[in-house]
Design a protein around this motif. Structure first.
Motif, PDB file in Angstrom:
ATOM      1  N   TYR A  12      77.173  13.628  87.141  1.00  0.00           N
ATOM      2  CA  TYR A  12      77.945  14.084  85.985  1.00  0.00           C
ATOM      3  C   TYR A  12      77.219  13.858  84.665  1.00  0.00           C
ATOM      4  N   CYS A  52      85.796  19.480  74.655  1.00  0.00           N
ATOM      5  CA  CYS A  52      84.692  19.188  75.567  1.00  0.00           C
ATOM      6  C   CYS A  52      83.347  19.500  74.903  1.00  0.00           C
ATOM      7  N   PHE A  56      80.182  18.791  79.716  1.00  0.00           N
ATOM      8  CA  PHE A  56      81.252  19.021  80.678  1.00  0.00           C
ATOM      9  C   PHE A  56      80.777  19.853  81.871  1.00  0.00           C
ATOM     10  N   THR A 194      95.278  15.617  82.591  1.00  0.00           N
ATOM     11  CA  THR A 194      94.282  16.676  82.794  1.00  0.00           C
ATOM     12  C   THR A 194      93.655  16.734  84.179  1.00  0.00           C
ATOM     13  N   GLN A 203      84.465  10.616  87.943  1.00  0.00           N
ATOM     14  CA  GLN A 203      84.918  11.863  87.327  1.00  0.00           C
ATOM     15  C   GLN A 203      85.799  11.584  86.116  1.00  0.00           C
ATOM     16  N   CYS A 207      84.927  12.634  82.159  1.00  0.00           N
ATOM     17  CA  CYS A 207      85.818  13.425  81.306  1.00  0.00           C
ATOM     18  C   CYS A 207      86.267  12.645  80.081  1.00  0.00           C
ATOM     19  N   MET A 280      90.648  19.893  84.969  1.00  0.00           N
ATOM     20  CA  MET A 280      89.206  19.716  84.755  1.00  0.00           C
ATOM     21  C   MET A 280      88.402  20.150  85.982  1.00  0.00           C
ATOM     22  N   ILE A 283      84.559  19.587  86.764  1.00  0.00           N
ATOM     23  CA  ILE A 283      84.162  18.219  87.118  1.00  0.00           C
ATOM     24  C   ILE A 283      84.864  17.768  88.401  1.00  0.00           C
TER      25      ILE A 283
END
Length: 321
Positions: A12, A52, A56, A194, A203, A207, A280, A283
């Protein structure tokens, strides 16, 4: 010490771009853009959502960049794109910015698959009638997004009436309250609002860092735009093959929006519903999002004849390199 605005290691974490550049929009606003992957490969252009940044899209970029050129950019006021005056926040500005990115990152005549998450999907809808989008877009992906009535349909505050939900979500969208540090309570609140219940700690951390880095004023000004959003006409004018993807547990833009989009689009290329996922999705399930983009490239871009101008421009670059 303040934590970085994104993860710096792992799936990520944003990969290093092949090239970074500034894009100038119609009103002179500057946008940070990045190109990933091999030059000359089929191109995917990605627009991120509210609060974001390019970070992202990190896991999706990692999935695609071996075989695709991927263009990402920071929406105005987000990430490394400077904030603009209040008048510079509108769906027209979103469309202007997307057109500018397409015109200034793609070769002459080149087409791309364009994907947008949340406000990024709204950006595509806002640009639907622009001739530049019609010339540049081979296909599109609308990911976890909606075209209208966001405050009434949202379930972050699961009130029983549309009027009550509209009022509560108007306050949420327009809030200028600082989000503060990325603490355990803050991560819990973000996951609730979210993300799906099965989201991993990594994750959620990814975010939270991105969302908390968005300046409160930018968040509030774009929140007002989302509250007033009316883009159903744009959806009906989006005359390119367009896929829709959404999580079944999305509280911000519930599944009703995705199903409505699929019913209105002139050339719907399919609706993908991801069980148990929240808002989201790039992700929460980057493999699914990247897979949809790959299919659109395969079906509508990779097999199409190379546009005149794009090939010659690429050959010219190779000769001068």
């Amino acid at each position: 010490m303040k934590r970085p605005a994104h993860l710096t290691r792992g799936r990520y974490a944003p990969p290093v771009p092949r090239r970074a550049l500034d894009v100038t929009s119609a009103d002179g606003s500057r946008l940070h853009a990045e190109l990933h992957g091999p030059e000359g490969a089929p191109t995917v252009v990605l627009a991120h959502g509210w609060t974001c940044s390019t970070a992202f899209w990190a896991p999706v970029v990692r999935e695609l960049a071996d075989t695709h050129q991927v263009v990402v950019y920071d929406q105005r006021g987000h990430g490394r794109s400077p904030a603009v005056p209040p008048a510079g926040h509108s769906t027209r500005a979103l469309a202007d910015d997307l057109v500018a990115v397409l015109e200034q990152t793609l070769a002459p005549g080149e087409r791309a698959v364009i994907g947008g998450h949340s406000m990024g999907g709204m950006t595509i809808m806002a640009a639907a009638e622009r001739p530049e989008l019609r010339a540049r877009a081979a296909a599109a992906l609308l990911c976890s997004t909606g075209s209208a009535d966001l405050a009434a349909e949202s379930r972050v505050f699961p009130l029983p009436t549309p009027g009550g939900r509209r009022l509560a979500h108007r306050l949420l969208l327009g809030s200028r309250a600082p989000l503060g540090p990325v603490s355990p309570p803050a991560k819990w609140a973000l996951r609730y609002a979210t993300m799906g219940a099965g989201s991993s700690a990594e994750q959620i951390e990814a975010c939270a860092r991105i969302v908390h880095a968005c300046p409160p004023g930018v968040r509030a000004r774009w929140g007002h735009v989302l509250y007033e959003l009316q883009l159903t006409r744009g959806v009906s004018r989006l005359e390119v093959p367009t896929a829709v993807l959404a999580g079944t547990a999305d509280r911000l833009t519930p599944l009703v929006h995705a199903r409505r989009l699929a019913s209105v689009l002139p050339q719907c290329a399919g609706l993908t519903e991801l069980p148990g996922l929240g808002h989201m999705t790039p992700i929460e399930d980057p493999d699914a999002v990247a897979g949809c983009l790959r299919e659109l490239v395969r079906d509508h871009l990779a097999t199409a004849p190379a546009p005149r101008g794009a090939r010659s421009a690429r050959q010219k670059k190779e000769k001068t390199a």
